[in-house]
Motif scaffolding. Structure first.
Motif, short mmCIF file in Angstrom:
data_model
loop_
_atom_site.label_atom_id
_atom_site.label_comp_id
_atom_site.label_asym_id
_atom_site.label_seq_id
_atom_site.Cartn_x
_atom_site.Cartn_y
_atom_site.Cartn_z
N TYR A 1 2.51 -2.96 -11.82
CA TYR A 1 4.01 -3.72 -11.80
C TYR A 1 4.22 -4.05 -13.36
O TYR A 1 5.14 -4.70 -13.62
CB TYR A 1 4.13 -4.83 -10.94
CG TYR A 1 4.29 -4.62 -9.58
CD1 TYR A 1 5.61 -4.27 -8.94
CD2 TYR A 1 3.40 -4.52 -8.60
CE1 TYR A 1 5.75 -3.91 -7.89
CE2 TYR A 1 3.62 -4.15 -7.31
CZ TYR A 1 4.99 -3.64 -6.99
OH TYR A 1 5.22 -3.43 -5.85
N GLY A 2 3.30 -3.91 -14.26
CA GLY A 2 3.30 -4.38 -15.43
C GLY A 2 3.40 -5.64 -15.89
O GLY A 2 3.35 -6.67 -15.05
N GLU A 3 3.26 -5.91 -17.23
CA GLU A 3 3.37 -7.42 -17.73
C GLU A 3 4.34 -8.44 -17.41
O GLU A 3 4.08 -9.20 -16.64
CB GLU A 3 3.06 -7.49 -19.45
CG GLU A 3 3.22 -8.66 -20.05
CD GLU A 3 3.92 -8.62 -21.18
OE1 GLU A 3 4.05 -9.76 -21.82
OE2 GLU A 3 4.41 -7.75 -21.67
N GLY B 1 4.85 -0.04 -6.78
CA GLY B 1 5.91 -0.01 -5.57
C GLY B 1 7.07 -0.36 -6.29
O GLY B 1 7.44 -0.01 -7.34
N THR B 2 8.12 -0.56 -5.52
CA THR B 2 9.58 -0.88 -5.72
C THR B 2 9.75 -2.07 -6.46
O THR B 2 9.59 -3.17 -6.36
CB THR B 2 10.31 -0.98 -4.47
OG1 THR B 2 10.12 0.26 -3.51
CG2 THR B 2 11.67 -1.15 -4.83
N ILE B 3 10.45 -1.66 -7.84
CA ILE B 3 10.83 -2.85 -8.42
C ILE B 3 11.95 -2.37 -9.51
O ILE B 3 13.10 -3.22 -9.71
CB ILE B 3 9.53 -3.15 -9.76
CG1 ILE B 3 10.19 -4.13 -10.50
CG2 ILE B 3 9.52 -1.79 -10.51
CD1 ILE B 3 8.57 -4.64 -11.39
N THR C 1 14.91 5.58 -3.72
CA THR C 1 13.59 6.53 -3.18
C THR C 1 13.33 5.81 -1.87
O THR C 1 13.29 6.77 -0.63
CB THR C 1 12.68 6.33 -4.01
OG1 THR C 1 12.78 7.02 -5.13
CG2 THR C 1 11.36 7.31 -3.37
N ASP C 2 13.36 4.68 -1.64
CA ASP C 2 13.03 3.95 -0.22
C ASP C 2 14.08 4.31 0.67
O ASP C 2 13.69 4.57 1.87
CB ASP C 2 12.98 2.40 -0.51
CG ASP C 2 11.74 2.04 -1.33
OD1 ASP C 2 10.78 2.50 -1.30
OD2 ASP C 2 11.74 0.94 -2.10
N LEU C 3 15.27 4.23 0.47
CA LEU C 3 16.35 4.14 1.18
C LEU C 3 16.74 5.87 1.75
O LEU C 3 17.34 5.78 2.72
CB LEU C 3 17.75 3.76 0.72
CG LEU C 3 17.72 2.23 0.22
CD1 LEU C 3 18.81 1.62 -0.23
CD2 LEU C 3 17.55 1.51 1.69
#
Length: 527
Positions: free
Chosen positions: A226-228, A292-294, A301-303
């Protein structure tokens, strides 16, 4: 009558002359204006890029100063508390500033592109026609074709699925129907689990000590993607603890050196989630962690949750399967190259991810281990020693037979009422139909199952062996489940909170500290 006609003709001639003069003036300035706007767009893009770099550099310097001050004030609790507060303020200010500047950059680009398109269209269209197409030529023109297709597919899909509810929209009655449907779904879920318990099914399912340790270990790799900024915002790492994405990943994953981070993409794109490929010398693993989703493209993509038929006969979540194909193709050469080196000869391959990342990682295991279906993507069996995927909050991605087949290579962790592993187009439609049936029955004008539109649709489920952690017990007891235990969509006030990365991080840390209490299948809240 002739005079009127002549006057009208004179007016029309005058209007045409004025239009021609205006057109000639516009034609004369069009070329220099196009050049000027194109140059302005390039300058703005460069300027905003430099500005963002300067802003990031400034905040990184500030973060280093805060971090250094924290070390100087060790033992001074009040001073440390103040510095931590300042660090949090600086962190939030950084995220807000970068977001605002990025938004301004996008709006400026869209505005300039719109003006350019309008100039080109001026040669062929009226002013009214140009104004009517500005949004599509400017704003939509800034999106790629694949993004536009995904947006259109998502709009059509949810318009079709939600429209039946809209026709019955009485807020009070709808709320009561949702409560009754929720109780009905829980009873059905409990009845199914009790039937499995009575039949003795599930006794063979277990989780050994090594798997328990791996589950609590790889959550750190999964969330490190998820990054900093994301990790600070989620409260997983403190502000001032890292100044880059790689540094935050190192801090969270506990791998030895920055040189062990082989390849990264913290941004990603549509059907191309972010990832980190690294080497964990402690567990002798080459670890691919998928984010994951952010970002908005992750939500798209999820939908795209329609089912896509697979060559083996089952079905998969379309958006995530496309993402898995893209990432499997992109990462395969790096993975094969690493595992072919003599110093990594005894290393195993491990995949992990949270949410979208868990679904994509599990599907990549399927692709990489299916040479009969994907000969150009499959990884040689010599490199698949002890291959395993650890997913956290894995979405509903595969039909039941395939989901069960993955149990030897995929372990999915689900916490409490997390709705994501239970959400598929079929489970949503079933929930919607239950609500509509409750509405009809409450009005006395219908009978149960008047609405039943989910029949015949593929049932998508989370993949592999499912480790369910019960948040309702004091020790968060765990039990090992099968994918089909998650085919009913639960509606709960904590369904969204349960899925959050920080919740999985907290529960896995608790398991690492206190140990696991694993039991056979049982009632909700028992193991």
């Amino acid at each position: 009558m002739e005079k009127v006609s002549r006057y009208e003709a004179d007016d029309a001639t005058s209007w045409e002359e004025r239009k021609q003069k205006a057109s000639s003036v516009i034609s004369a300035v069009r070329a220099p204006m196009v050049s000027a706007l194109s140059f302005s767009d390039q300058c703005c893009t460069l300027g905003f890029s430099i500005g963002l770099r300067c802003i990031r550099f400034g905040f990184n310097v500030g973060s280093l100063i805060v971090q250094g001050t924290t070390h100087l004030t060790t033992g001074m609790s009040r001073a440390n508390a103040t510095i931590r507060f300042v660090a949090e303020v600086v962190g939030y200010a950084e995220m807000i500033t970068i977001s605002v500047v990025s938004m301004n950059s996008t709006l400026t680009h869209v505005g300039l592109q719109t003006a350019l398109h309008a100039l080109h269209l001026g040669e062929h269209m009226s002013v009214t026609g140009i104004l009517g197409l500005l949004a599509s030529t400017g704003f939509w023109g800034s999106f790629s074709h694949s993004t536009l297709s995904a947006l259109s597919a998502t709009k059509d899909l949810f318009a079709n699925e939600i429209s039946p509810l809209a026709t019955e929209l009485n807020i009070t009655k709808l709320g009561e129907a949702v409560k009754r449907a929720k109780e009905s779904e829980r009873e059905e879920d409990q009845r199914r689990i009790e039937e499995r318990l009575l039949s003795g099914e599930g006794v063979e399912l277990s989780l050994d000590m090594k798997q328990q340790q791996d589950i609590t270990k790889y959550i750190r790799f999964a969330l490190g993607t998820y990054g900093e900024k994301g990790l600070k915002f989620l409260g997983i790492i403190p502000y001032g603890s890292a100044t880059s994405n790689n540094e935050s990943f190192l801090r969270l994953s506990n791998i030895e050196s920055a040189l062990d981070i082989i390849s990264t993409d913290f941004e990603g794109g549509l059907y191309s989630p972010g990832y980190v490929l690294s080497v964990d010398r402690d567990s002798k693993s080459v670890v691919l962690a998928v984010r994951g989703t952010i970002w908005p493209h992750d939500f798209l993509t999820d939908l795209i949750c329609i089912d896509e038929e697979l060559p083996c006969g089952g079905s998969a979540h379309s958006g995530m399967f496309k993402s898995a194909l893209n990432l499997a193709s992109q990462i395969r050469p790096l993975v094969v190259n690493l595992l072919s080196r003599p110093k990594y000869a005894d290393f195993k391959l491990t995949l992990t991810g949270h949410s979208l990342g868990a679904g994509v990682a599990a599907l990549m295991v399927y692709i990489w281990t299916s040479p009969e279906h994907y000969p150009n993507l499959a990884i040689p069996t010599t490199h698949l020693k002890d291959l395993h995927c650890y997913g956290y909050g894995c979405p509903a991605i595969l039909t039941e037979e395939l989901a069960n087949k993955m149990s030897q290579k995929v372990t999915s962790v689900v916490i409490g009422e997390d709705m994501v592993p239970r959400f598929s187009l079929r489970s949503f439609r079933k929930m919607r139909d239950n609500v509509l049936n409750e509405l009809l029955m409450s009005e006395g004008g219908g009978v149960e199952d008047d609405y039943n539109t989910s029949g015949g649709m593929p049932v998508l489920l989370p993949a592999g062996k499912i480790v369910w952690i019960d948040e309702s017990t004091a020790e968060c007891d765990a039990s090992v489940r099968k994918p089909r235990d998650f085919n009913v969509m639960h509606m709960s006030s904590c369904s969204f909170e349960a899925h959050m990365p920080q919740n999985y991080f907290q529960k896995m840390n608790e398991k690492a500290e206190r140990g696991w209490k694993i039991g056979r299948l049982g009632r909700r809240g028992e193991t």
